[in-house]
Design a protein around this motif. Sequence first.
Motif: not given
Length: 638
Positions: A472-482
């Motif tokens: 979830i942390v990395h999915f959320t990071k991807a979304i926050s970037i793009n």
Amino acid sequence: MHLKEFLVNYEENFQKINLTTILISILAITVLVFSPIFSGSEFFTYDDNWYIYENKHVVDFSWSAMVDMFSSPLGGQYSPLGELYNTLLYLLFGNNATAFKIVALIVHLFNIFLLFNILKNLFNDKVLVSLATLLFAIHPMQVETIGWLSVMFRNSVFFMFLGYFFYFKYLDNNFEKLRLLPVIICYIVACLFKEQAILFPVGVFLINMKRFDFKFNKRIIFETGFWGLFALAFGLFTIKIMHVGGPSLAGRSVSLVEKFDVLSKTVLEYCYNFVLPLNLSFSYPYPLAKSDNFFLTSVLALIVFFFGIFLAIKYKIFRFGFLWLLGFLSLSLALSFFSIRDTYMADRYVYVAIVGFSILLYSILAEFNKTILSKNLFLGALFAFSIFCAFISFNRVSVFKNNKTLWTNALEVNPQNQYANNSLGYYYRKTNDFEKAEYYYKRAIEIDSSYFLAHNNLGYVYSKKKKFGKAIVHFTKAISINRYYKSAYENRAALAKEIDNHDLLLMDLKKLIEFESSNKGYREEIVKLYFKKKDYPKVLEEGIHLLKYDSDNKVAVSHIAESYFHLQKYKEAIPLITSVIKSEQKKGYYFFIRSVSYYQLGDLSNALKDLQSAQKLNYKVDKNYLDLIIRKVKKSNK
């Protein structure tokens, strides 16, 4: 004729060779150089997936799919004929990537044939025509365009070159306006394959310049304006498409100094890669920081540029090659300067421009031939360079065999290539080697922490390894970037569903609906979630939306019916419950709630009938309610 005799007067002797013989020889050499593609090729996971073998328009072709191809962009680009071309090949060959690549090579051979005829209409020098055509055919920088199936520019170039063929007919027939019609058609078709075809006017302009000895006239000025307006219109349309395409745009902020730094680096590397194509790569990542050699790089690029202008003014053949190179490379240089893509250059961008490089090489050596080189050395240099290119290309074709060979090679050239690390990670992920996949995804993120694709992919690996928190942390990071990256929302939603995180799932589904308002699956899942949360007004709202897209959706009808029931809107509930019963005859529960609805509306007879039907279907009816209904029915019958 003996070789020695040929070399002594090679220019005169070469002119005696039949043009057809020269062309057939070039075509045969090309087939030999690219022969490794005839066995064991694979599709790549880099664009080939969404563009070809996972593209629903391609694999599930229908009339509506074709309408979608022409009415909507795909992945931030508008290339409906490219999709149609892939559809035809998929219908013929399925997932046989080798067959796709053989067809790509055949298209390349047609391009060689057309280019040879274009050049022989412009130059009387067979050596020049042969060299430029041969290097277009086999230079190592051309391998990517044939080896990577998603490159539709090779198909665009066929129609661009065909357009030039018809343009010669127009020039040779006293500028008959009707003869421009097939030229315009070819231009439009080329643009519908790939937006890079907007560079078509460059060739038209240079054909005119060469034919009329670089002298302008009113017709040339008028036509240049006409083709330019056409290119501008399609260019603006393309920019609009790219802006709605999300990940197609890099979206980085780059200073003016960094822009010139990258532009200078691009110019020098293209020149170097043409002369010494030893370290070519499938991707050239955009620099993450300004080069320490900015001043030196900029000065060298300016020297190359102004020296090119000097020679272009002095020598007409060099001028033609220089303008051809700048014209057909202009789009790539613009992408580099304006930081539009994640890569600052690509071999495929040189597919047509390489003709300009070849003419420049010939022009420079020809001038040396007049002063320094002997005839033998001149011919020997051209011959040696051609053999060198053929050898490198033959070996490079095998690099494009499959994902592992492609991305391993890219990392050998540049270990700091985040895209290659990410793609090699994807290769291992597809083979279920999650440990190696995790390693390469982490390497990609170490190189570029803002690389949202790698964050999303690493999240996927963690979800497979049941490390849900990290995922979830990395999915959320991807979304926050793009925030436009749809895949990350899909992956996080799938994980949220698996771990029963209803709030997160609902949030992601609502976002996904913004991407695909007509997606019935997303809307159905939202209806289910609101029903689980007992938010019945929302169930009604979302369920009604779902029925607009899928009027027979059973989930929507049943949940709306139950929601009306729970909201005590019995009159609205009854017809929907009846509809559910018709399709779900064994659902005793629905007979029961319709019974309650009838009872609440005072229809005791139907309430009892439904209650009895529920019992027959083994639904456990509350005895007190049954007794109540029976008493009231008996009382009403007295």
